[in-house]
Design a protein around this motif. Structure first.
Motif, PDB file in Angstrom:
ATOM      1  N   PHE A 127       2.294  39.449  37.881  1.00 22.70           N
ATOM      2  CA  PHE A 127       3.302  40.280  38.541  1.00 22.70           C
ATOM      3  C   PHE A 127       2.765  41.668  38.898  1.00 22.70           C
ATOM      4  CE2 PHE A 127       6.205  37.467  35.986  1.00 22.70           C
ATOM      5  CZ  PHE A 127       6.781  36.838  37.072  1.00 22.70           C
ATOM      6  N   LEU A 128       1.608  42.039  38.371  1.00 26.36           N
ATOM      7  CA  LEU A 128       1.051  43.377  38.581  1.00 26.36           C
ATOM      8  C   LEU A 128       0.071  43.377  39.748  1.00 26.36           C
ATOM      9  CD1 LEU A 128       0.279  44.337  34.863  1.00 26.36           C
ATOM     10  CD2 LEU A 128       2.314  44.921  36.211  1.00 26.36           C
ATOM     11  N   PRO A 129       0.113  44.388  40.609  1.00 27.52           N
ATOM     12  CA  PRO A 129      -0.833  44.456  41.727  1.00 27.52           C
ATOM     13  C   PRO A 129      -2.251  44.747  41.243  1.00 27.52           C
ATOM     14  CG  PRO A 129       0.489  46.449  41.619  1.00 27.52           C
ATOM     15  CD  PRO A 129       1.089  45.502  40.617  1.00 27.52           C
ATOM     16  N   ASP A 130      -3.215  44.272  42.012  1.00 29.66           N
ATOM     17  CA  ASP A 130      -4.613  44.520  41.668  1.00 29.66           C
ATOM     18  C   ASP A 130      -5.080  45.821  42.317  1.00 29.66           C
ATOM     19  OD1 ASP A 130      -7.095  44.165  40.561  1.00 29.66           O
ATOM     20  OD2 ASP A 130      -7.775  42.697  42.041  1.00 29.66           O
ATOM     21  N   ASP A 131      -4.384  46.900  42.000  1.00 33.16           N
ATOM     22  CA  ASP A 131      -4.704  48.225  42.524  1.00 33.16           C
ATOM     23  C   ASP A 131      -5.112  49.158  41.381  1.00 33.16           C
ATOM     24  OD1 ASP A 131      -2.322  48.521  41.178  1.00 33.16           O
ATOM     25  OD2 ASP A 131      -1.218  49.403  42.843  1.00 33.16           O
ATOM     26  N   GLY A 132      -5.535  48.554  40.285  1.00 33.15           N
ATOM     27  CA  GLY A 132      -5.816  49.279  39.056  1.00 33.15           C
ATOM     28  C   GLY A 132      -4.800  48.965  37.978  1.00 33.15           C
TER      29      GLY A 132
END
Length: 234
Positions: A127-132
């Motif tokens: 569910f978390l973006p791969d933007d850090g």
């Protein structure tokens, strides 16, 4: 509905909270096996008084599988009020209140004062973006583990829009419908949720685990679009 609310179990009523246990078994092939495998591994290696961190405790499967046959202490964290309430009900029903602490929030809300002997994150990081955000999530878990402790991570994975992924995803839809999920629900999830779900390929997950300070990464579970790894805090 705003994209920020798509993955909010409290606000997006199309996500199955009230019947999460049923839907998870229908949507995730071999769902119960995930927890049985983790338990078999942990039971052989953890001390009798181990302390476990459960990230995304709302489903409560770890509480059921681990809690009734051990004396382990467990700390569960979940940002969803409704999911945490479901976990609390399970704690009460199983008589685990003396050994389970529930925290509403994220991993960042878990105190660093007592390090854990193991951690689980089942169907959370996708569910978390791969933007850090994914990397930060794994690092926060790493910081709360004793050296040499395992993390069990299971998530939806795949190479988006690849021919292989499309074939696997098509098989997943058929599996879910055969397991009893209404076809309308599957199509709704496919049209509204999947395009915005920030899942990543398997190789990216192992990269993130390594970057977060985990070693000895082993894949212990794979079923269509779902993959699971065990990794050790170095």
């Amino acid at each position: 509905m705003a994209q920020a609310n798509l993955f909010d179990f409290d606000k997006n009523k199309s996500l199955p909270v009230s019947d999460y246990d049923v839907k998870a078994r229908q949507l995730v092939p071999g769902y119960e096996a995930i927890f049985n495998i983790m338990f078999a591994w942990l039971q052989q290696r953890l001390p009798d008084r181990a302390n476990l961190l459960i990230v995304g405790v709302g489903g409560g499967m770890e509480l059921s599988v681990f809690g009734c046959e051990t004396q382990w202490k467990m700390t569960g964290v979940d940002p969803s009020t409704e999911m945490l309430s479901a976990a609390a009900s399970k704690v009460e029903a199983l008589g685990l209140s003396e050994r389970v602490e529930l925290i509403q929030g994220t991993v960042d809300d878990v105190p660093k004062t007592a390090l854990f002997n193991a951690a689980t994150s089942i169907l959370v990081m996708h569910f978390l973006p791969d933007d850090g955000s994914k990397l930060s999530f794994l690092k926060l878990i790493n910081q709360r583990l004793e050296s040499g402790s395992p993390l069990f991570l299971v998530d939806f994975c795949g190479e988006r829009n690849s021919e292989q992924f499309n074939q696997i995803f098509s098989a997943w839809k058929c599996h879910a419908i055969h397991a009893g999920v209404p076809a309308e629900f599957i199509e709704e999830q496919s049209e509204k949720i999947l395009p915005n779900l920030p899942f990543v390929p398997e190789r990216r997950v192992t990269e993130l685990l390594s970057e977060a300070g985990f070693t000895k990464i082993v894949q212990f579970y794979k079923a269509l679009t779902y993959n699971g790894w065990m990794a050790i805090k170095s």
